[in-house]
Design an enzyme around this catalytic site. Structure first.
Site, PDB file in Angstrom:
ATOM      1  CB  THR A  16     -13.813  60.562  69.856  1.00  0.00           C
ATOM      2  OG1 THR A  16     -14.911  60.510  70.743  1.00  0.00           O
ATOM      3  CG2 THR A  16     -12.582  61.011  70.611  1.00  0.00           C
ATOM      4  CB  SER A  61     -21.760  57.943  66.793  1.00  0.00           C
ATOM      5  OG  SER A  61     -21.493  57.340  68.024  1.00  0.00           O
ATOM      6  CB  SER A  62     -25.069  60.188  71.083  1.00  0.00           C
ATOM      7  OG  SER A  62     -23.869  59.871  71.715  1.00  0.00           O
ATOM      8  CB  THR A  92     -16.510  54.262  69.910  1.00  0.00           C
ATOM      9  OG1 THR A  92     -16.607  55.217  70.969  1.00  0.00           O
ATOM     10  CG2 THR A  92     -15.156  54.356  69.252  1.00  0.00           C
ATOM     11  CG  ASP A  93     -20.702  56.939  72.438  1.00  0.00           C
ATOM     12  OD1 ASP A  93     -19.750  56.320  72.962  1.00  0.00           O
ATOM     13  OD2 ASP A  93     -21.003  58.109  72.743  1.00  0.00           O
ATOM     14  CB  THR A 169     -20.917  44.452  72.002  1.00  0.00           C
ATOM     15  OG1 THR A 169     -21.894  43.577  71.437  1.00  0.00           O
ATOM     16  CG2 THR A 169     -21.514  45.160  73.190  1.00  0.00           C
ATOM     17  CB  THR A 280     -28.733  35.467  76.234  1.00  0.00           C
ATOM     18  OG1 THR A 280     -28.129  35.573  77.532  1.00  0.00           O
ATOM     19  CG2 THR A 280     -27.628  35.466  75.193  1.00  0.00           C
ATOM     20  CD  GLN A 281     -31.139  40.590  80.972  1.00  0.00           C
ATOM     21  OE1 GLN A 281     -30.475  40.720  81.990  1.00  0.00           O
ATOM     22  NE2 GLN A 281     -32.457  40.639  80.971  1.00  0.00           N
ATOM     23  CB  CYS A 282     -24.899  36.097  78.569  1.00  0.00           C
ATOM     24  SG  CYS A 282     -25.591  35.364  80.042  1.00  0.00           S
TER      25      CYS A 282
HETATM   26  N1  ASP Z   1     -19.472  60.316  71.763  1.00  0.00           N
HETATM   27  C1  ASP Z   1     -18.516  59.879  70.771  1.00  0.00           C
HETATM   28  C2  ASP Z   1     -19.303  59.341  69.571  1.00  0.00           C
HETATM   29  O1  ASP Z   1     -19.752  58.234  69.596  1.00  0.00           O
HETATM   30  C3  ASP Z   1     -17.621  58.825  71.321  1.00  0.00           C
HETATM   31  C4  ASP Z   1     -16.591  58.303  70.351  1.00  0.00           C
HETATM   32  O2  ASP Z   1     -16.456  58.713  69.229  1.00  0.00           O
HETATM   33  O3  ASP Z   1     -15.839  57.417  70.753  1.00  0.00           O
HETATM   34  O4  ASP Z   1     -19.451  60.064  68.605  1.00  0.00           O
END
Ligand code: ASP
Length: 346
Positions: A16, A61-62, A92-93, A169, A280-282
Site C-alpha cells: 500500500t 504482499s499477498s 502489511t498483509d 502479527t 497455541t491459537q491464542c
Molecule cells: N494488500 C496490501 C499488501 O499487503 C496491504 C498493505 O500494504 O497494507 O501489499
C-alpha cells in the site's frame, strides 16, 4: 570533525505504501519510485544518504513467496558492505512472514534490516507512510559511539513502535497500529525522541560475519484444531505427499480434543518422520505441554512444543530448518532452541 554521513538502502517491494489508485478499476495497485519522489522529496535531501532499490516485480504482499524471501536476503547480502542499514518497504498483509523468514536467513546479522509500510498510500494526505518510512530510515542508520548498529536485527517499524520482526502479527486491517508483538515488548518507541529498550535487543557476534542461509523446504502445512474437526480432515492433511512438518494450532496452553483417533493419527505421522509443533491459537501466552491431560496426549504422540512463538515465525522457521538440514533429529533439536529471539523458553 563531523561524523561521516550514514547510508541506508531502501528496498521497496510494493504494498500500500507505494500504491496508486487504478483509474479504470478503482483498486489500489503497486506503483514505482516516482510516488516517493513526488510525495516525499525530503527523502532525497536528508542528513542520511538514502538510496532506493526497486524489487522486481513490485507486488501486493499477498503475492509474496519463499523465492522472493530468498531474493530479498540476497539483495541485503550483495549490498551489505556498502550501507549502514537497510529498510524494506513491504505490504502489511504478509510483512510478519517475510520479516520472520529473513530473521532466519540472515544469520548473525550485524546491521539493521527494518521493515515498514503503511495503511494508506504515500500520496494520500492523511497517510501514515511518511512517519513510518522516515523513522524506519533513522533507526536503520542509528549507531552507538563505537560505530556499531543500535538495533542489528530484522525488525518491523509501524505506528511509532519498533518490534522484533519474528515476534509480530498483523492484528488490524484498519487502524494505523497494524502490528503487535504480543509476547515481546517493543525494541523501541518513537516520540519526540526514539527510546531504545537496549536490554531487549539481540546482539550478534561482532567477530563473525553475517551468513546467508536461503534454502527453504515448502513441505509444511498448518492444521488448526476446531470443535467438530473430523478424522478425515486431520488424515487428509497429514497424508499430503511430501509433507515434512505441521504447525498444529491448538487451544489455550496447547490442548486438543481427547479423541483417540486424533492421537493415533498424530503418532503415526510423527513416527513416519513428520515433525509436528504445537502452537497455541491464542495470540498471547505460551504452550505448556503436559499442564492438562489433553496436551500430555500430544506430547506422547511425539508433538513438540512451540512455546510462545507466532505462527508466522514457526512456519518460516520450519521451512528454513528443513531447507538447511537433512537430519530430522537436528531440526527437532533446533526447534527447541530460540535461534534469534523468536521465542521465550523458561
Ligand atoms: N494488500 C496490501 C499488501 O499487503 C496491504 C498493505 O500494504 O497494507 O501489499
Amino acid at each position: 570533525m563531523s561524523a561521516a554521513k550514514k547510508s541506508v538502502l531502501v528496498i521497496f517491494t510494493g504494498g500500500t505504501i507505494s500504491m496508486v489508485c487504478d483509474q479504470q478499476t478503482g483498486a489500489l495497485r503497486p506503483a514505482g519510485i516516482e510516488n516517493f519522489k513526488e510525495f516525499m522529496p525530503e527523502l532525497f535531501h536528508s542528513e542520511i544518504n538514502v538510496e532506493f532499490l526497486p524489487f522486481t516485480p513490485l507486488i501486493d504482499s499477498s503475492d509474496v513467496n519463499p523465492p522472493m524471501w530468498a531474493k530479498l536476503a540476497h539483495l541485503i547480502d550483495s549490498n551489505y558492505n556498502d550501507y549502514d542499514g537497510f529498510v524494506i518497504t513491504h505490504g502489511t498483509d504478509t510483512m510478519a512472514y517475510t520479516a520472520s523468514a529473513l530473521s532466519f536467513m540472515l544469520e548473525n546479522l550485524t546491521k539493521p534490516v527494518v521493515f515498514t509500510g503503511s495503511q494508506l498510500p504515500v500520496g494520500i494526505l492523511r497517510s501514515d507512510a511518511k512517519e513510518n518510512l522516515l523513522t524506519a530510515i533513522e533507526i536503520a542508520a542509528e549507531q552507538d559511539e563505537e560505530g556499531n548498529a543500535v538495533v542489528p536485527e530484522v525488525c518491523i517499524f509501524f505506528d511509532s513502535r519498533l518490534y522484533r520482526g519474528n515476534r509480530c502479527t498483523k492484528k488490524n486491517a484498519e487502524w494505523f497500529a497494524a502490528f503487535k508483538s504480543y509476547n515481546y515488548e517493543p525494541l523501541a518507541m518513537a516520540g519526540v525522541h526514539i527510546k531504545y529498550n537496549v536490554h531487549l535487543i539481540h546482539y550478534p557476534e561482532l567477530n563473525k560475519p553475517m551468513r546467508l542461509r536461503t534454502k527453504i523446504d515448502t513441505g509444511v502445512a498448518i492444521l488448526k484444531i476446531f470443535p467438530g474437526i473430523t478424522e478425515e480432515i486431520v488424515r487428509a492433511i497429514l497424508n499430503i505427499p511430501n509433507l515434512h512438518a505441521v504447525v498444529l494450532e491448538t487451544y489455550g496452553t496447547g490442548n486438543a480434543p481427547s479423541n483417540k483417533w486424533l492421537y493415533d493419527a498424530l503418532r503415526q505421522a510423527t513416527q513416519s518422520g513428520i515433525i509436528i509443533v504445537n502452537k497455541t491459537q491464542c495470540v498471547s501466552g505460551s504452550v505448556e505441554m503436559g499442564r492438562y491431560e489433553t496436551s500430555l496426549n500430544l506430547m506422547n504422540a511425539g508433538v513438540l512444543s512451540g512455546y510462545d512463538i507466532t505462527t508466522e515465525a514457526l512456519l518460516t522457521k520450519l521451512m528454513y530448518l528443513l531447507g538447511e538440514n537433512n537430519d530430522v533429529d537436528k531440526v527437532k533439536e533446533l526447534l527447541q532452541i530460540s535461534l534469534c529471539g523468536e521465542m521465550t523458553i523458561e
